[in-house]
Design a protein around this motif. Structure first.
Motif, PDB file in Angstrom:
ATOM      1  N   PHE A 179    -106.257 -44.382 -28.935  1.00 34.27           N
ATOM      2  CA  PHE A 179    -106.004 -43.464 -30.119  1.00 34.27           C
ATOM      3  C   PHE A 179    -106.660 -42.059 -29.649  1.00 34.27           C
ATOM      4  CE2 PHE A 179    -105.847 -47.491 -32.267  1.00 34.27           C
ATOM      5  CZ  PHE A 179    -104.663 -47.075 -32.990  1.00 34.27           C
ATOM      6  N   ILE A 180    -107.851 -41.915 -28.778  1.00 39.37           N
ATOM      7  CA  ILE A 180    -108.363 -40.783 -28.083  1.00 39.37           C
ATOM      8  C   ILE A 180    -107.232 -39.773 -27.727  1.00 39.37           C
ATOM      9  CG2 ILE A 180    -110.087 -39.544 -27.332  1.00 39.37           C
ATOM     10  CD1 ILE A 180    -112.097 -41.870 -27.742  1.00 39.37           C
ATOM     11  N   PRO A 181    -106.481 -40.097 -26.614  1.00 40.36           N
ATOM     12  CA  PRO A 181    -105.796 -39.321 -25.884  1.00 40.36           C
ATOM     13  C   PRO A 181    -104.603 -38.939 -26.730  1.00 40.36           C
ATOM     14  CG  PRO A 181    -105.788 -41.486 -24.897  1.00 40.36           C
ATOM     15  CD  PRO A 181    -107.134 -41.618 -25.727  1.00 40.36           C
ATOM     16  N   LEU A 182    -104.078 -39.971 -27.880  1.00 42.54           N
ATOM     17  CA  LEU A 182    -102.975 -39.672 -28.516  1.00 42.54           C
ATOM     18  C   LEU A 182    -103.466 -38.582 -29.685  1.00 42.54           C
ATOM     19  CD1 LEU A 182    -101.645 -43.413 -29.504  1.00 42.54           C
ATOM     20  CD2 LEU A 182    -100.745 -41.710 -28.269  1.00 42.54           C
ATOM     21  N   TRP A 183    -104.459 -38.647 -30.044  1.00 49.16           N
ATOM     22  CA  TRP A 183    -105.098 -37.535 -30.935  1.00 49.16           C
ATOM     23  C   TRP A 183    -105.461 -36.202 -30.213  1.00 49.16           C
ATOM     24  CZ3 TRP A 183    -109.640 -34.639 -30.757  1.00 49.16           C
ATOM     25  CH2 TRP A 183    -109.775 -33.939 -31.834  1.00 49.16           C
ATOM     26  N   ALA A 184    -105.758 -36.376 -28.948  1.00 45.18           N
ATOM     27  CA  ALA A 184    -105.914 -35.219 -28.207  1.00 45.18           C
ATOM     28  C   ALA A 184    -104.235 -34.621 -27.776  1.00 45.18           C
ATOM     29  CB  ALA A 184    -106.588 -35.469 -26.898  1.00 45.18           C
ATOM     30  N   LEU A 185    -103.576 -35.271 -27.623  1.00 46.51           N
ATOM     31  CA  LEU A 185    -102.139 -35.012 -27.552  1.00 46.51           C
ATOM     32  C   LEU A 185    -101.509 -34.210 -28.689  1.00 46.51           C
ATOM     33  CD1 LEU A 185     -99.964 -34.381 -25.195  1.00 46.51           C
ATOM     34  CD2 LEU A 185     -98.691 -36.822 -25.817  1.00 46.51           C
ATOM     35  N   SER A 186    -101.677 -34.873 -29.856  1.00 48.36           N
ATOM     36  CA  SER A 186    -101.196 -34.479 -30.920  1.00 48.36           C
ATOM     37  C   SER A 186    -101.845 -33.192 -31.479  1.00 48.36           C
ATOM     38  CB  SER A 186    -101.670 -35.471 -32.149  1.00 48.36           C
ATOM     39  OG  SER A 186    -101.220 -34.974 -33.498  1.00 48.36           O
ATOM     40  N   ARG A 187    -103.173 -32.980 -31.135  1.00 51.87           N
ATOM     41  CA  ARG A 187    -103.683 -31.424 -31.413  1.00 51.87           C
ATOM     42  C   ARG A 187    -103.139 -30.435 -30.482  1.00 51.87           C
ATOM     43  NH1 ARG A 187    -105.238 -28.797 -34.948  1.00 51.87           N
ATOM     44  NH2 ARG A 187    -106.512 -27.692 -33.698  1.00 51.87           N
ATOM     45  N   VAL A 188    -102.779 -30.695 -29.220  1.00 52.61           N
ATOM     46  CA  VAL A 188    -102.406 -30.041 -28.221  1.00 52.61           C
ATOM     47  C   VAL A 188    -100.963 -29.367 -28.748  1.00 52.61           C
ATOM     48  CG1 VAL A 188    -101.336 -29.612 -25.796  1.00 52.61           C
ATOM     49  CG2 VAL A 188    -103.513 -30.668 -26.164  1.00 52.61           C
ATOM     50  N   ASN A 189    -100.258 -30.391 -29.054  1.00 55.40           N
ATOM     51  CA  ASN A 189     -98.803 -29.932 -29.662  1.00 55.40           C
ATOM     52  C   ASN A 189     -99.080 -29.279 -31.056  1.00 55.40           C
ATOM     53  OD1 ASN A 189     -97.679 -31.669 -27.394  1.00 55.40           O
ATOM     54  ND2 ASN A 189     -97.468 -33.426 -28.722  1.00 55.40           N
ATOM     55  N   GLU A 190     -99.765 -29.325 -31.868  1.00 55.83           N
ATOM     56  CA  GLU A 190    -100.218 -28.787 -32.971  1.00 55.83           C
ATOM     57  C   GLU A 190    -100.467 -27.469 -32.675  1.00 55.83           C
ATOM     58  OE1 GLU A 190    -102.787 -28.627 -36.991  1.00 55.83           O
ATOM     59  OE2 GLU A 190    -102.751 -30.555 -35.576  1.00 55.83           O
ATOM     60  N   ILE A 191    -101.381 -27.069 -31.985  1.00 58.49           N
ATOM     61  CA  ILE A 191    -101.911 -25.780 -31.630  1.00 58.49           C
ATOM     62  C   ILE A 191    -100.784 -25.025 -30.877  1.00 58.49           C
ATOM     63  CG2 ILE A 191    -103.401 -24.507 -29.915  1.00 58.49           C
ATOM     64  CD1 ILE A 191    -105.384 -26.610 -30.142  1.00 58.49           C
ATOM     65  N   PHE A 192     -99.908 -25.799 -30.250  1.00 53.65           N
ATOM     66  CA  PHE A 192     -98.848 -24.987 -29.453  1.00 53.65           C
ATOM     67  C   PHE A 192     -97.792 -24.568 -30.196  1.00 53.65           C
ATOM     68  CE2 PHE A 192     -94.574 -25.329 -27.310  1.00 53.65           C
ATOM     69  CZ  PHE A 192     -94.780 -24.338 -26.316  1.00 53.65           C
ATOM     70  N   MET A 193     -97.229 -25.390 -31.297  1.00 54.15           N
ATOM     71  CA  MET A 193     -96.244 -25.156 -32.277  1.00 54.15           C
ATOM     72  C   MET A 193     -96.787 -24.191 -33.422  1.00 54.15           C
ATOM     73  SD  MET A 193     -94.248 -28.694 -32.878  1.00 54.15           S
ATOM     74  CE  MET A 193     -95.971 -29.755 -33.264  1.00 54.15           C
ATOM     75  N   ALA A 194     -97.997 -24.384 -33.942  1.00 53.93           N
ATOM     76  CA  ALA A 194     -98.505 -23.546 -34.770  1.00 53.93           C
ATOM     77  C   ALA A 194     -98.490 -22.088 -34.204  1.00 53.93           C
ATOM     78  CB  ALA A 194     -99.864 -23.948 -35.199  1.00 53.93           C
ATOM     79  N   PHE A 195     -99.095 -21.793 -33.137  1.00 47.47           N
ATOM     80  CA  PHE A 195     -99.178 -20.370 -32.682  1.00 47.47           C
ATOM     81  C   PHE A 195     -97.821 -19.724 -32.294  1.00 47.47           C
ATOM     82  CE2 PHE A 195    -103.471 -21.045 -32.601  1.00 47.47           C
ATOM     83  CZ  PHE A 195    -103.973 -19.908 -32.863  1.00 47.47           C
ATOM     84  N   ILE A 196     -96.911 -20.625 -31.774  1.00 48.98           N
ATOM     85  CA  ILE A 196     -95.278 -20.015 -31.356  1.00 48.98           C
ATOM     86  C   ILE A 196     -94.925 -19.704 -32.841  1.00 48.98           C
ATOM     87  CG2 ILE A 196     -93.325 -20.722 -30.669  1.00 48.98           C
ATOM     88  CD1 ILE A 196     -95.082 -20.132 -28.444  1.00 48.98           C
ATOM     89  N   LYS A 197     -94.874 -20.365 -33.754  1.00 53.16           N
ATOM     90  CA  LYS A 197     -94.376 -20.374 -35.043  1.00 53.16           C
ATOM     91  C   LYS A 197     -94.935 -18.956 -35.606  1.00 53.16           C
ATOM     92  CE  LYS A 197     -93.455 -21.933 -39.621  1.00 53.16           C
ATOM     93  NZ  LYS A 197     -94.009 -20.782 -40.127  1.00 53.16           N
ATOM     94  N   ASP A 198     -96.029 -18.766 -35.571  1.00 57.34           N
ATOM     95  CA  ASP A 198     -96.881 -17.614 -36.234  1.00 57.34           C
ATOM     96  C   ASP A 198     -96.351 -16.418 -35.300  1.00 57.34           C
ATOM     97  OD1 ASP A 198     -98.980 -16.738 -38.377  1.00 57.34           O
ATOM     98  OD2 ASP A 198    -100.049 -16.246 -36.254  1.00 57.34           O
ATOM     99  N   VAL A 199     -96.445 -16.391 -33.926  1.00 56.41           N
ATOM    100  CA  VAL A 199     -96.007 -15.178 -33.454  1.00 56.41           C
ATOM    101  C   VAL A 199     -94.823 -14.831 -33.868  1.00 56.41           C
ATOM    102  CG1 VAL A 199     -95.504 -14.545 -31.069  1.00 56.41           C
ATOM    103  CG2 VAL A 199     -97.578 -15.724 -31.280  1.00 56.41           C
ATOM    104  N   PHE A 200     -93.736 -15.706 -33.674  1.00 60.63           N
ATOM    105  CA  PHE A 200     -92.452 -15.134 -34.086  1.00 60.63           C
ATOM    106  C   PHE A 200     -92.033 -14.823 -35.532  1.00 60.63           C
ATOM    107  CE2 PHE A 200     -91.041 -17.912 -30.325  1.00 60.63           C
ATOM    108  CZ  PHE A 200     -90.149 -16.997 -30.015  1.00 60.63           C
ATOM    109  N   ASP A 201     -93.098 -15.437 -36.402  1.00 56.71           N
ATOM    110  CA  ASP A 201     -93.432 -14.756 -37.781  1.00 56.71           C
ATOM    111  C   ASP A 201     -93.731 -13.347 -37.922  1.00 56.71           C
ATOM    112  OD1 ASP A 201     -92.207 -17.259 -38.924  1.00 56.71           O
ATOM    113  OD2 ASP A 201     -94.227 -17.832 -39.551  1.00 56.71           O
ATOM    114  N   LYS A 202     -94.402 -13.126 -37.136  1.00 59.55           N
ATOM    115  CA  LYS A 202     -95.186 -11.732 -37.034  1.00 59.55           C
ATOM    116  C   LYS A 202     -94.244 -10.835 -36.424  1.00 59.55           C
ATOM    117  CE  LYS A 202     -98.749 -13.045 -39.132  1.00 59.55           C
ATOM    118  NZ  LYS A 202     -98.186 -14.311 -39.480  1.00 59.55           N
ATOM    119  N   LEU A 203     -93.345 -11.236 -35.560  1.00 59.73           N
ATOM    120  CA  LEU A 203     -92.155 -10.165 -35.092  1.00 59.73           C
ATOM    121  C   LEU A 203     -91.093  -9.922 -35.713  1.00 59.73           C
ATOM    122  CD1 LEU A 203     -92.230 -11.887 -31.267  1.00 59.73           C
ATOM    123  CD2 LEU A 203     -93.301  -9.774 -31.989  1.00 59.73           C
ATOM    124  N   ASP A 204     -91.073 -10.900 -36.919  1.00 61.95           N
ATOM    125  CA  ASP A 204     -90.034 -10.542 -37.781  1.00 61.95           C
ATOM    126  C   ASP A 204     -90.444  -9.870 -39.090  1.00 61.95           C
ATOM    127  OD1 ASP A 204     -87.909 -10.668 -39.315  1.00 61.95           O
ATOM    128  OD2 ASP A 204     -87.542 -12.572 -39.530  1.00 61.95           O
TER     129      ASP A 204
END
Length: 214
Positions: free
Chosen positions: A73-98
């Motif tokens: 569960f530790i690497p699964l949790w770590a990978l989940s956080r990596v994906n979450e951070i990546f998706m959250a900041f990409i979404k936020d950047v595109f929102d700010k550009l619009d």
């Protein structure tokens, strides 16, 4: 279609469901901003704590106990956080550009830069956790050798490998030889670069534009 995208995001990052649920219960935009910063600090603290426990256990006991079910569960949790951070900041950047979707949600741009910096440090730790546990405790049961050209013997070594990878330094002492390692290394470089270069550039430029606007 929206529901399918939501479920896909939750499958890639189950921790995103927890974050979204917590942020949606905010009573105002200011309260939402406070919750975002609080989650950012909590997740960073959890990542640092897990890495610290792995490090201290290695110093005291020499190796980790054979708790394979727990360690899954530790690497699964770590990978989940990596994906979450990546998706959250990409979404936020595109929102700010619009301009039509640009809302601060209770966060100033300097707040977002602080969040990005802490998330960058968390990414480094999360990848270190992934490298260490996968190389030491899982690949040895299904594959010959490990992820890299030499064993990652401690969490501190894993943190070193993660840091030189995300910073795109690469001294050549640790080389990914397994396809899983190569995929993780490429993903770490992409997430680290986008988080620092793209989000910082967008946040700083938009902050300057607002200050210079009449």
């Amino acid at each position: 279609m929206t529901n399918k995208k939501t479920w896909l995001k939750w499958c890639l990052a189950p921790t995103l469901w927890v974050s979204d649920t917590y942020k949606k219960s905010a009573t105002s935009s200011a309260n939402r901003g406070i919750r975002v910063k609080r989650l950012n600090k909590i997740y960073f603290g959890i990542a640092l704590s897990i890495w610290g426990i792995l490090f201290l256990w290695g110093q005291v006991a020499g190796n980790m106990p054979p708790l394979k079910v727990v360690l899954i569960f530790i690497p699964l949790w770590a990978l989940s956080r990596v994906n979450e951070i990546f998706m959250a900041f990409i979404k936020d950047v595109f929102d700010k550009l619009d301009p039509s979707r640009r809302s601060k949600n209770g966060l100033e741009y300097f707040d977002r830069i602080g969040l990005a910096l802490r998330s960058f440090m968390e990414l480094t730790i999360q990848y270190a956790i992934l490298y260490f546990i996968l190389d030491t405790y899982y690949l040895q049961y299904g594959f010959h050798g490990g992820l890299f050209n030499q064993p990652i013997e401690s969490p501190f070594t894993a943190l070193y490998v993660s840091l030189i990878t995300i910073a795109s330094v690469g001294y050549g002492d640790y080389v990914p030889v397994h396809p899983l390692a190569r995929g993780l290394v490429m993903y770490e470089i992409i997430t680290g670069f986008l988080l620092l270069a793209v989000s910082f550039t967008v946040y700083v430029s938009l902050d300057l534009d607002e200050k210079e606007a009449p």
